[in-house]
Design a protein around this motif. Structure first.
Motif, short mmCIF file in Angstrom:
data_model
loop_
_atom_site.label_atom_id
_atom_site.label_comp_id
_atom_site.label_asym_id
_atom_site.label_seq_id
_atom_site.Cartn_x
_atom_site.Cartn_y
_atom_site.Cartn_z
N PHE A 176 -20.79 -27.90 -51.57
CA PHE A 176 -19.87 -27.04 -51.50
C PHE A 176 -20.06 -25.61 -50.57
O PHE A 176 -19.43 -25.31 -49.99
N LEU A 177 -21.35 -25.06 -51.05
CA LEU A 177 -21.83 -23.91 -50.09
C LEU A 177 -22.01 -24.13 -48.75
O LEU A 177 -21.54 -23.48 -47.89
N GLY A 178 -22.48 -25.44 -48.54
CA GLY A 178 -22.60 -25.76 -46.90
C GLY A 178 -21.30 -25.84 -46.41
O GLY A 178 -21.19 -25.39 -45.13
N VAL A 179 -20.44 -26.59 -47.16
CA VAL A 179 -19.03 -26.58 -46.35
C VAL A 179 -18.35 -25.06 -46.29
O VAL A 179 -17.85 -24.89 -45.20
N CYS A 180 -18.51 -24.20 -47.24
CA CYS A 180 -18.06 -22.69 -47.01
C CYS A 180 -18.82 -22.20 -45.93
O CYS A 180 -17.87 -21.30 -45.32
N LEU A 181 -20.14 -22.32 -45.97
CA LEU A 181 -20.88 -21.62 -44.96
C LEU A 181 -20.27 -22.13 -43.19
O LEU A 181 -20.18 -21.22 -42.40
N VAL A 182 -20.14 -23.36 -43.19
CA VAL A 182 -19.50 -23.94 -41.94
C VAL A 182 -18.10 -23.36 -41.75
O VAL A 182 -17.69 -22.96 -40.57
N ALA A 183 -17.17 -23.32 -42.87
CA ALA A 183 -15.95 -22.69 -42.68
C ALA A 183 -16.25 -21.14 -42.16
O ALA A 183 -15.51 -20.95 -41.40
N VAL A 184 -16.71 -20.48 -43.01
CA VAL A 184 -16.89 -19.03 -42.67
C VAL A 184 -17.46 -18.78 -41.30
O VAL A 184 -16.84 -17.89 -40.43
N LEU A 185 -18.58 -19.35 -40.68
CA LEU A 185 -19.16 -19.13 -39.61
C LEU A 185 -18.21 -19.71 -38.50
O LEU A 185 -17.98 -18.98 -37.37
N GLY A 186 -17.55 -20.89 -38.70
CA GLY A 186 -16.74 -21.46 -37.63
C GLY A 186 -15.37 -20.52 -37.33
O GLY A 186 -15.12 -20.32 -36.25
N ASN A 187 -14.87 -20.15 -38.44
CA ASN A 187 -13.67 -19.43 -38.69
C ASN A 187 -13.78 -18.01 -37.66
O ASN A 187 -12.80 -17.48 -37.27
N ILE A 188 -15.16 -17.32 -38.21
CA ILE A 188 -15.59 -16.09 -37.49
C ILE A 188 -15.78 -16.23 -36.04
O ILE A 188 -15.18 -15.17 -35.26
N PHE A 189 -16.37 -17.15 -35.70
CA PHE A 189 -16.66 -17.63 -34.20
C PHE A 189 -15.22 -17.65 -33.62
O PHE A 189 -14.75 -16.98 -32.35
N LEU A 190 -13.99 -18.38 -34.18
CA LEU A 190 -12.82 -18.32 -33.63
C LEU A 190 -12.18 -17.04 -33.41
O LEU A 190 -11.66 -16.66 -32.42
#
Length: 316
Positions: free
Chosen positions: A33-47
């Motif tokens: 779940f932490l891995g999914v959250c990190l992907v979500a946070v980094l990906g959306n910050i990039f956007l």
């Protein structure tokens, strides 16, 4: 906190137990779940960095995508810290008012995400079915109005949920069988008549998710009709290709949403299955959305490559 006959009067705190039946492995479940959250946070910050700075992305579709990214970031912030604190540190206690606040933000952001997906479907409908009027219909002012309607609708409709819960005084338990404060999970704690809470919860779900899903579905029926009427195969493929990212995001969001919703109210699935799936429903779409749109959008791919790879070389 007063209690009479194993009932709790105006409880000040509640206890979240995480995933019932899997308490012995919650520590390890926290890592994916932490891995999914990190992907979500980094990906959306990039956007949120790329879309405002890339002029070619200053189009309605990508403006809506930026709002969707902000909503997804909010969902991760609302759910992940407390959930991981439960899994890793056993910090299960939570103030009742804080629980209602988390409940509001989670459900309001879900409603906003659904509304933005409907707005994106409308954008694709106009772009494909009435392309000559796309710019004149989806003006900057109209985009702002759509976003405000989406935000106000979710805030007002969902805002009544914690108000109705706050009026309840007597609870049969203060243990929430969940990893976050979800509306029905809190309603089930009450030792009073909760027909109003349940009925209004159903109304909100259908007024937001049901309404949006129906109109997204209608939009894509009209889009597919328009696409299949195009004379050239290449034109049909190009038109359909502009919709594929949104179709993927739409399907993953609504399929998971309605499975979570109906299993909680009408289903007989194991509690740990429901809680795992409802948590996946909240965290996986925010992680997948940037990936889906990043893969499908050349400008986003190039800017991500420039940020991650080319900039260090330029500085050298």
């Amino acid at each position: 906190m007063g209690s009479t006959n194993m009932s709790y009067l105006n409880p000040k705190t509640v206890t979240l137990i995480g995933i019932p039946g899997l308490e012995h492995v919650q520590f390890w479940i926290g890592f994916p779940f932490l891995g999914v959250c990190l992907v979500a946070v980094l990906g959306n910050i990039f956007l949120l960095i790329i879309i405002p700075t890339e002029r070619s992305l200053h189009q309605p579709m990508y403006i809506f995508l930026a709002v969707l990214a902000a909503t997804d970031l909010g969902l991760c912030v609302a759910i992940a810290p407390k959930m991981l604190a439960i899994f890793w540190f056993g910090l299960c206690s939570m103030a009742f008012d804080a629980c209602l606040t988390q409940l509001f933000f989670i459900h309001a952001l879900q409603g906003m995400e659904s509304g933005i997906l409907l707005a994106m479907a409308f954008d694709r409908y106009v772009a494909i079915c009435d392309p000559l009027r796309h710019t004149s219909i989806l003006t900057p002012l109209f985009l702002v109005q759509i976003i405000l309607v989406v935000v106000v609708r979710a805030t007002v409709l969902v805002g009544i949920l914690p108000i109705l819960l706050k009026r309840l005084q007597l609870f049969q338990s203060v243990v929430i069988v969940h990893s976050y404060c979800e509306h029905m999970a809190v309603v089930k704690l009450a030792a009073e008549d909760v027909h109003i809470n349940k009925s209004y919860g159903l109304f909100v779900a259908f007024a937001i998710l049901g309404f949006d899903m129906i109109f997204v579905f209608i939009s894509y029926i009209l889009i597919f009709q328009a696409v299949f009427r195009l004379p050239q195969k290449e034109a049909r493929c190009k038109a359909f290709n502009t919709c594929t990212a949104h179709i993927v995001v739409f399907l993953e969001f609504y399929i998971l949403a309605f499975f979570s919703f109906f299993s909680h109210r009408f289903g007989h699935v194991s509690p740990y299955v429901h809680i795992l799936l409802s948590t996946i429903y909240l965290l996986v779409p925010p992680a997948l959305n940037p990936i889906v749109y990043g893969v499908k959008t050349k400008e986003i791919r190039m800017r991500v490559a420039q940020i991650c790879i080319l900039k260090p070389d330029i500085q050298k």
